[in-house]
Design a protein around this motif. Sequence first.
Motif, PDB file in Angstrom:
ATOM      1  N   TRP A 493      -7.081  -0.273 -13.440  1.00 11.02           N
ATOM      2  CA  TRP A 493      -5.959   0.769 -12.755  1.00 11.02           C
ATOM      3  C   TRP A 493      -5.771   0.750 -11.257  1.00 11.02           C
ATOM      4  O   TRP A 493      -5.202   1.432 -10.425  1.00 11.02           O
ATOM      5  N   ALA A 539      -0.659  -6.261   3.164  1.00 11.27           N
ATOM      6  CA  ALA A 539      -1.842  -5.702   2.411  1.00 11.27           C
ATOM      7  C   ALA A 539      -1.565  -4.436   1.642  1.00 11.27           C
ATOM      8  O   ALA A 539      -0.573  -3.886   2.105  1.00 11.27           O
ATOM      9  N   LEU A 541      -2.409  -1.722  -1.609  1.00 14.18           N
ATOM     10  CA  LEU A 541      -3.475  -1.114  -2.561  1.00 14.18           C
ATOM     11  C   LEU A 541      -2.656  -0.216  -3.667  1.00 14.18           C
ATOM     12  O   LEU A 541      -1.829   0.543  -3.252  1.00 14.18           O
ATOM     13  N   PHE A 543      -2.518   1.817  -7.158  1.00 11.35           N
ATOM     14  CA  PHE A 543      -3.243   2.652  -8.378  1.00 11.35           C
ATOM     15  C   PHE A 543      -2.333   2.794  -9.707  1.00 11.35           C
ATOM     16  O   PHE A 543      -1.090   3.047  -9.248  1.00 11.35           O
ATOM     17  N   ARG A 545      -2.209   4.022 -13.570  1.00  6.83           N
ATOM     18  CA  ARG A 545      -2.961   4.508 -14.669  1.00  6.83           C
ATOM     19  C   ARG A 545      -2.312   5.803 -15.176  1.00  6.83           C
ATOM     20  O   ARG A 545      -1.484   6.466 -14.593  1.00  6.83           O
ATOM     21  N   LEU A 553       1.033   7.241 -13.205  1.00  3.95           N
ATOM     22  CA  LEU A 553       1.438   7.344 -12.182  1.00  3.95           C
ATOM     23  C   LEU A 553       0.881   5.952 -11.410  1.00  3.95           C
ATOM     24  O   LEU A 553      -0.194   5.303 -11.674  1.00  3.95           O
ATOM     25  N   ALA A 555       0.990   4.240  -7.783  1.00  7.92           N
ATOM     26  CA  ALA A 555       0.948   4.628  -6.020  1.00  7.92           C
ATOM     27  C   ALA A 555       0.407   3.459  -5.416  1.00  7.92           C
ATOM     28  O   ALA A 555      -0.546   3.057  -6.165  1.00  7.92           O
ATOM     29  N   VAL A 557      -0.149   2.024  -1.337  1.00  6.55           N
ATOM     30  CA  VAL A 557       0.055   2.159   0.126  1.00  6.55           C
ATOM     31  C   VAL A 557      -0.215   0.767   0.626  1.00  6.55           C
ATOM     32  O   VAL A 557      -1.044  -0.121   0.061  1.00  6.55           O
ATOM     33  N   GLY A 558       0.417   0.393   1.570  1.00  3.28           N
ATOM     34  CA  GLY A 558       0.358  -1.118   2.070  1.00  3.28           C
ATOM     35  C   GLY A 558       1.100  -0.797   3.515  1.00  3.28           C
ATOM     36  O   GLY A 558       1.310   0.234   4.212  1.00  3.28           O
ATOM     37  N   ALA A 559       0.654  -2.281   4.015  1.00  3.96           N
ATOM     38  CA  ALA A 559       0.928  -2.246   5.669  1.00  3.96           C
ATOM     39  C   ALA A 559       1.424  -3.673   5.709  1.00  3.96           C
ATOM     40  O   ALA A 559       1.007  -4.756   4.818  1.00  3.96           O
ATOM     41  N   GLN A 603       5.586  -3.853  12.831  1.00  6.03           N
ATOM     42  CA  GLN A 603       4.670  -3.496  12.072  1.00  6.03           C
ATOM     43  C   GLN A 603       5.028  -2.250  11.444  1.00  6.03           C
ATOM     44  O   GLN A 603       5.630  -1.358  11.824  1.00  6.03           O
ATOM     45  N   SER A 604       4.430  -2.479  10.100  1.00  2.10           N
ATOM     46  CA  SER A 604       4.785  -1.282   9.316  1.00  2.10           C
ATOM     47  C   SER A 604       3.735  -0.726   8.429  1.00  2.10           C
ATOM     48  O   SER A 604       2.862  -1.360   8.166  1.00  2.10           O
ATOM     49  N   VAL A 605       3.897   0.572   7.838  1.00  2.00           N
ATOM     50  CA  VAL A 605       3.062   1.120   6.724  1.00  2.00           C
ATOM     51  C   VAL A 605       3.941   1.784   5.971  1.00  2.00           C
ATOM     52  O   VAL A 605       5.011   2.193   6.275  1.00  2.00           O
TER      53      VAL A 605
END
Lengths: 1081, 535
Positions: A493, A539, A541, A543, A545, A553, A555, A557-559, A603-605
């Motif tokens: 997950w 990049a 990440l 989640f 599960r 859910l 979720a 996050v990345g950049a 550049q982004s997040v």
Amino acid sequence: MKKLAMLLACFVLAGTQFLWAQGTVITGTVTGKEDGQPIPGVAVLVKGTTIGTITDFDGKYSLSVPQNAVSLVFSFVGMKTVEVPIEGKTTIDVAMESDVLGISEVVVTALGITKEKKSIGYAIQDVSGDEISRAGERNMVNALQGKVAGVFINNSSGSVASSSRIVIRGNNSLTRENQPLFVVDGVPISNTYNTTGGYGGIDYGNAAMDINPSDIESVTVLKGGNAAALYGQRGANGVIMITTKSGKSRKGLGVTFENSFAWDNVLILPDFQNEYGQGYYGEFEYFDGAGGGINDNVDESWGPKLDGRLIPQYDSPYDPVTGFRTPTPWVAHPDNIKSLFQTGTSRNTSLALEGSNEKANFRLSMTNNDAIGVVPNTDLKKNSFYLTGGYKLSEKLQVSATANYLRNNSANIPSGGYTSANILQQSSWHGRQVDYAGLKKMINVIDPVTGRPFNWNHSYHDNPWWTMYKNTNSRDRQRIIGNVNIQYFFTDWLNFQAQVGTDYFSEVRNERRAKGSNDWPDGQYNSWSRIFNETNASAMLTFNRNILTDLNLTATVGANIMHRDDRQQNTFIAQLIIPDLYATSNAVVPPTTWLSESHQEIQSVYGLINLNYKGWLSLEGTLRDDWASTLPVKKNPYSYPSFNAGFVFTDALGIQSNLFSYGKLRGGWAKVASPADPYSLTGVYTSSDPFEGNPVMNYTNTLPNINLDPETTVSKEVGAELKFFNNRVGFDVTLFQKNTTNQILPISISSATGFTSKWINAGEMQNKGIELLVNLTPVKLRKFTWDVDINYTRIKNEVLSLAPDMSFFALGGAWSIQIQARPGEPYGSMFYRTIARENYTADTQKGVVLTNSGRPLVSPFTGNYVRTSYNTVIGNITPDWLGSLRNSFMVDKFNLSVLIDVRKGGDLFSVTNFFGEYAGTLASTVGKNPKGNDIRTPVDEGGGYLVKGVLGRIKPDGTVEYLDANGNHSDVPIENTEVYIEAQDYFEGIWGYQGGRSIFDGSYVKLREVTAGYTFDQPFLQKIGIRNLNLSLVGRNLAILHKNVPNIDPENAFDAGNVQGLESNMLPSVRTISVNLKVVF
Amino acid sequence: MKKMTYIQSLGAALFIGILMLPACTDKFEEMNKDPNNPVDVPAYTAFTAAIVNSVDHRLGGGWMNHTYFACWSQQWCKIQYIDEDHYLLRTENQNDFFQRPYNDYLMNLKLVIDKTKAGGPEENLGLNAAARVLRAWNFHILTDQFGDVPYSEALLGLENPDNVRPKYDTQESIYKDLIADLKQCNADLKSLQGVNFGKGDLIYDGEPEAWRRFANSLRLRLLNRAAGVVNVAAKPWDQAEAEITAMLADPDEYPMIESNEDNAKLEYPGELPYRNGTYNTLYTRTDQAISETMVNWLGDREDLRLTVYAQPTSADPTVYVGSQNGRGSQPTIPNISLLGIKIAYDPAAPLYILVAAETYFHKAEHYLRVGDLPNAKLNYERGIEVSFDQWDLTMAADYVDRPGVDWEAATTDEQRFQLIAEQNWAALFTQGCEAYAEVRRTGYPARIFQYELEATTYPGLGLPVRFAYPPNEESYNGANLQEARVRQNVEASNDGMFSTDGTRSQMWWHVKKNPIPTSTDPQTTFRQIPASSLH
């Protein structure tokens, strides 16, 4: 359609390795529960083993099962998986129940996140790679035409390498890019194109045309801001997501060979007159083609009647003693323009190897496309080498990489637009007696009188064959698109993914103008090159599960870092010393060079949260922060969110009905912000060539602005997907609205400021619309299926506001016709004078036309129309709606599909008509007048043109006064029945007076695509190792079933830029017929 | 606690997200600096640009001269696509004639002037004054075409970026300010005491004394225009005559262009990209030729300048034939005279900004107005002689006694004025913008006001008294433009280009009421001027 998908699946799954074991043989038939039809391609597996097979085309299977086998598992995409205990049976027939359509339909969304389609809260549409490659288009953008709702595609011309413009849900930005972002396997790529301006030029195509159609697995169109929020600014116009084929779906080694041949022919040419030849007012005599004879410099057809009389002509025998040409018969050459074209041909050959096992997969393909244009000596060569592979290093770590080398080159791309380098400029300006076919052999002949290359005219034009063979424009682009991707699964997950992708290309364009050309007597050479590179590193990440029993859910996050470098260089040689050598060593004066670089980074997040309850309710939110190098430091970062929700109410309410099979509602809201272009913040000097060693530096014309904000687009959409009668009737409807505010505009300002424009944030443009997809399966029998697909899009575009007090924004134009953005009107108003009408009124103080209706006004003094005293809106380039209808039929292994597409509205200004009438070449410039006499006969001999309308004039106060034939006041309107005008004066007088006459409604109905195919999979083929063989016949752009503009294809445009709706002697569009062969080994 | 794990994972995810926050945006400012173009350059390089661009736009490849004003003043004519010679404007040209002076060369000159002024970052009083002289030349041509134009608030985009709608100043105030500034230029240049002011000057190589003469001759041009014309009581500016008197009274303080060596001109290298703009235009297409009005005027006087201004016809090399302006149909090219080699077919031919002959004619006109006939005659005849000399011709001794030239044969001031005005018009050949202003102001050559163009776009209105304001200005600066229109009494109809009563719509300096022709030129025959008659 479903059947087709099954067929495909069949090919794919047929590769499953068969492990034979001793035991009993079980046979059976798999059918659909709803219709009783056999289902081919169903995977049949012995539970707990890898032993299995798939059903054949009749839904039958035969499987040898081991003694200890307990049960068989039947699975198929879109169907509920069925498990049947063996219990000693040797025949097991299964009726599979369709899963609610969409439940297992998985789509790739932004950032390559795969999702079940039913959980998405916004509109998304797929086109299979097969459909793209089958169209046989050299430019993959064209292959999408008529297949996706909300998408507007315009192919500029019939040039072999022409560009295609694609816009999703209407234009957002007044001046900036309105085309979607192209993403290949998660890597944004460049779709750069050159804009040629209002007078046309050379259309070098759009860069997305490099993508090889046969490597495409699928194209997903992300339409709204929601879909694209995660791509940042460049997703504001939607995203074309291209997923390329991989070897994953094929166990073992597979080979696919494809070959196609296509023939292109000109679809439409202007309707010419064949009664009068070159000259003026009925007079012509050739001497030197430059004014030395009688009107022989004239490139118009107002000359003598083509009745075979004897006249000295350019191709009459030259008498070296007298220095004159011996008169020859004066006759028409009705097909003279047609003779400039040939049948274009195209050959496409592709070979792919692919395969996979548990740990690794790969695909390698090579494609060669070799096309020759309908204009002789024009060509396009495309080569693609493509390698992709993936490897599972461990259960937790996967790596994959893709490299695609593309080469796209043309030795000659024809020039378009209003230049003598465009052979079609002569379709407007020529003598109807000119024998173009005969000029072909005269390319290298010198005219004895002028000493210049032989031609029918030496004032304005070159021999078109000279142009084709000597004044060439070449382009060579070499490109590498690739990515490397690592995925790590911490647990089932939580996973981490990093990807670096790049798009790198170098391009060289060489424009050669031969010494001796009419407009380039000394020759000319322009060599331009560009190196472009955009790299994206990201990049992420994720989640994923269930956090409660029924609540999932996701979720993320990345950049991301996007970095772009662009370098362009140009060398210009104005005069050649010796002919035909295009080199800096052959320059009379030192070559002029320039070099331009541009660098930018964003550049982004970003983050995404998605909650899914029981698979029927999905809520999602995203947030993205961008830092853009092109914005003032204090304006960074800027952030923008999006939200969407999907609700499958049939599932939620437990509706299980064959009548109403599926129902979903969805909605979304998104904001996307887009920063300025590089170097918009400061003013600079630019240099011109030094004047005898003195540097020449000019200050910029655009007033810089250090306070620029990003431009923002807010989009909203709601939609519904409804399916009835066991999914045989499906509707997908979307209502959307997009508002782009704070537009970054180089607004034109009074040049008295010292600048012609200024960067500002201002203005708002809105697109409101509806997209409707209808899928019907009226007939579904065992061996016959009839599918109907309808796409409909209606967009109401409106420029809501511009800068305060700004009445319009000029986008471009040609020949005094301006294309503008005007508040209260759709994007692309056409602004010019037109014919004044009897109910004409104007506000002379403000200089605007208030009303203009009724019968046209004719001046008793000139006999011609009266023009309005001011410019006024006389058209708009934005279409009202687009639609397409596709009927597909499958009869056993034969399939047939017919695609018709429609555009309603969208005006265009046709220079072909504008000057074709001025120059008297078009059929509309001959005929009889009401007296029954030839309009070209002089007025005093009973001929002339009677301009129909009411005699009158516009008074200085902006109102109309009726007049009589003598020009005196009249209390009542008098229809013009007496004032005749020389035909030439009438048609030439239109120029500069009534440009409006050459503005036409661009509506059309086109027979866009017809495909017919047959699949051979007979056992004897399989015995020789051929899994299947598909032969198809495809016709593209076969006929214009309806249009309102004469002489041209209403789709014609200069290029892929924002300013559409202008046509200037474009190369006619082409009809393509192709034969395709696909063999899978 | 299993659920904690989720929250911890989410926390970890967010933490990683924060770690990935960009921290390297500090290089952004550097990245967004244009690597291709300088933000600042030495002033002289922008001065060079202003010279090259303005001279070409006004006199060479810009359409102003060859397609509009040389034709409207009937020095030249169009022989193919005659539209503009029918007074039919192209929108692009309307915009261009107004816009380019401002955003191109006047803006460059403003930057030069700001940089080089006393206390400026590149203080250079000579370059500063030269730039102001060139500015005056350009501004007066601009206002002579359009009348009131933005001036006091013009070119302030950088200082005041929020005012994108500069107000219009009256032509009168612009003239007076230019006249005053030219006087100051003369003083500033004098203070240099002949010390060269440096690089970049393609006109006079940085010689302050040469620029003084240009400044004073230009000032005389403007003052003469402001002083009115004989037989018209109304004077645009009462003080103008006194200013001229003061200038002529002190030739040491106000040296002028008196010989052709002093002419303000731009010499072209003759090789691309810098070739004479007229050459460039006529190189690939023959759209212009010499006007019949000019050919016949010169022919009437057996004027040798015709051999320079035009070529004999190709059909018959012993004769010159003009083609009349604004014809309804195109002439047969071999039967008419094209423009002269030195005028239009020599890539290295100079373009003349201000020539000596004109200065003499202005002086002559001044002396005529103040009643000093001997000096009027002296300068009139000297002007003619200098004009011949400009083209390397020697004026025949009897030329000044020929009919149509002879000063003594003129019995009234109006006749004397006509002699001066028409000779000035003939001497201004190649300077269409200037000739068009002088034709309007003086009402000569008479033929222009005698016959209507055969195919005029605006029947019954004669010669346009002004060029039409550009549509762009209407859009981007509409209110100020409207105010200027009303102030100048510009007629709303006919694109505001004509004066139906002979006074409305006219320039401030245009105090004379010119006749509106009532008939079209009969044009029964093309008159042939034998080359042998010219001497």
